[in-house]
Structure formats: C-alpha cells, structure tokens
Write an enzyme that holds these catalytic residues in place. Sequence first.
Site, short mmCIF file in Angstrom:
data_model
loop_
_atom_site.label_atom_id
_atom_site.label_comp_id
_atom_site.label_asym_id
_atom_site.label_seq_id
_atom_site.Cartn_x
_atom_site.Cartn_y
_atom_site.Cartn_z
N HIS A 112 0.83 -1.21 0.00
CA HIS A 112 0.00 0.00 0.00
C HIS A 112 0.86 1.26 0.00
CE1 HIS A 112 1.03 0.83 4.20
NE2 HIS A 112 0.89 -0.47 4.41
N GLU B 289 -2.05 -7.11 7.82
CA GLU B 289 -0.73 -6.95 8.42
C GLU B 289 -0.67 -7.63 9.80
OE1 GLU B 289 2.31 -7.00 8.44
OE2 GLU B 289 2.90 -5.01 7.67
#
Length: 412
Positions: A216, A292
Amino acid sequence: MPGPARRAFTVEADGGSRGNPGPAGYGAVVRDADGAVLAEDAAYVGVASNNVAEYRGLIAGLRAVRGLDPDAEVRVRMDSKLVVEQMSGRWKIKHPGMRELAAEAREVFPPGRVSYEWIPREKNKYADRLANEAMDAGRRGEQWRAEASRAEPAAGTGGAGTREGSGARREGGVRGEGAVRAEGGVRAEGTGKSATPAVGWGTDLGAPTTFLLLRHGETALTPQKRFSGTGGSDPELSATGRGQAAAAAGLLAARGTVQAVVSSPLRRCRETAAAAAGRLGLDIRVEDGLRETDFGAWEGLTFAEVRERHPEDLAEWLRSTKAAPSGGGESFAEVSRRVAVARDKLLARYAGRTVLLVTHVTPIKTLVRLALGAPPESLYRMELSPAGVSEVAYYADGHASVRLLNDTSHLR
C-alpha cells in the site's frame, strides 16, 4: 569504412478489445528479410481498450526482435492508423496512458532504427489470429500458449475481436533475450518446443498463476516509521500515499495482464487497491489473510519508543520469528501460517491467472520467503517501499519463482 549492414526484421502486430474497454488481447509476429516467421507472441491483457491492446502488441513485437538481434533494423506493419501515425510522430499523443506506452515502445530500440507502415486489415491476419486466440484463452480463464506448428492464415480469414490496439507484456519485468516468451515457455519458431524452459529444468509446466504483490501507499505513520499493523488505528492514505497508489495503478494498467484484484481488509490497502481496480476496470475481493501483523502494544510507536518501553520483548522479537510483540500481538510465525492459508486459497481460485494482491510488508515478505524456501530469518533481510511491486509465479508442480522484488521505478 562503413560497418556491416544491420539485419532487417519485420514486425506485424495486432490487438483487440471485446467491448472497448473489455477483455483484450494482442498478437505479434516477427519475420526475417525473406518473410519467414521467426517468432510469435500473444497474450490476454485483461480489461483494456483497443488502443492499449494495439500498443501492447507493438511492444511485444519489438522486444521479440531485440531478443533475436539488439542491433537490428525493424519495419513495423500494423493496421492501426492511430499507433502508426503516433509512433511516426505525425499525430500528437494526447492521452497520458498512450504517451506512456509510446515511450515504452521507443525505449526498445534507439531512434531511427524502427520505421512504421500502415497496412489494411486483410494483410495482418496472422497477428490478428494470435490476438483472438489470446482473447479466447482469457475468456476460458487460461493464458495463450504457442502451438507446435503454425500455418499462415488464408486470405480473408481472421478473428472476431473488435480491434484497435495491441500490447506487450514483460513477465515479472524481465524479458528473456534471444527468444520470445509464450505463456508456459520460450518458444523457438519452427521447432514446436521450448527453447528455454519456463522454470529452467526442461519441463513445460504450463501457464503459472502469477501474484503481483503491491504494498500500500504511505499513511501519516509511514515516514515516521511507526508500527502500524492490524491492531492499530487503521489509517488512511496520506496525500503522498494517494499519489503513489495512482502511479502504481498507471504501471499496472500499462502492463495490461492483471485479471483480478485482491486486497487486505485494512483501509490503506483498500484505498490503494481502488486506484488500481479503477484503472483496470476490475472489482476488488477482500482477503482477511492478507492483513498486516498485529503489533499489540507496539502499535503506533516508533522503534526507539518500543526499545525504551519494552526492551526485552523487542530483543527477543528480533532474535526469533516465534516471538510476539508485547501485549498479545502476533509473531511472524503465526502470520506466516495464515498467509500460507490465504495463498493456497487464492491459488485454487485463480489458477493460471495473473492477480494483483494489495497488502502489507509482512505478508509480502512472507510470500517471497516461502516461494524461495528461505529460512524465517530472511524476513529481517528484505526491504519493501510504499507502493513497491514484487512478483511471484506459481507452477503446476508446486514450485514457485520470484520474478521481481520491490520495484519502485514507477515512483521515480
């Protein structure tokens, strides 16, 4: 005294889009000075416009020639008036995406070594057929593969695509020199066999499943190097991060091979994925296994702050991937197990296709580590930048090949 004459090659390229934009594919053929076919390439490029597909075919053909002879003179013959006139410099290129593709084509050979000629559609049947074969394969969820032998198409025959574009593809950002890559292997024209095996050990394993791994873009926490995982504040992209996401989307749209987009559930990934999906004309599927690491009590802290507040836990975490952050966070070993489950699920769902996975540092490092068969400690020896692109291909025999790691060329 003048040097030796350069070898002359002809590229015939074509492409099409069934919907404009819609499912698109390209075909490219390389001929020698006597008209004999030396190489061919074709690929389904996902959802794209006619013009994108046509440019992709041009680039594929030029790269195929460069693999045969980097000092060659090239004559390009296409039935796309747009591409021929733009590449000849007679028409201005207004669309930013077309400018990027034209620039990519011009980088293959130095100026003056390539000339362009428009031909009627009926004289471009070979490349047209390859483009339609690639689109047909894409519709079946497969990728185009070279056949054992080819015959010149008869006059008046051709495919059924709506044409106006064609394009090239670099698998993993690397193109093999000396031959043209067809899906499943590098094919030497006239032999019907792979000149260079797809994986390198003499077995044609067919089209791999390819994961493009996109980290990202930046959030407000990224430049401060703060721990930001699943258990934190779920920050949005910063202005810088949105620019990085847009740049990555442009790279992926120009590549043209992405057939699905999958994202971590966290906001920064969904926003990054949305930029790419918008350019590609695809929907986003969310996969929870790509989230994550949960950094527990370390969420939002800098490394120095963690060292000050949790020195023993941090030291153990740096020594062993089985150690978890303070306050009930996840160890890298735990993350590895869930990422492996998500990987296997996605491989089953998207077999033989190219998929964009928008995720985070730890899942990307984990996928690369597992593909390499590297020890867990290798996680500490990889660096990934915001909006960096990596690539892993998975083959039918269970082996994987890392093709690219942390490419940030689109951000420069």
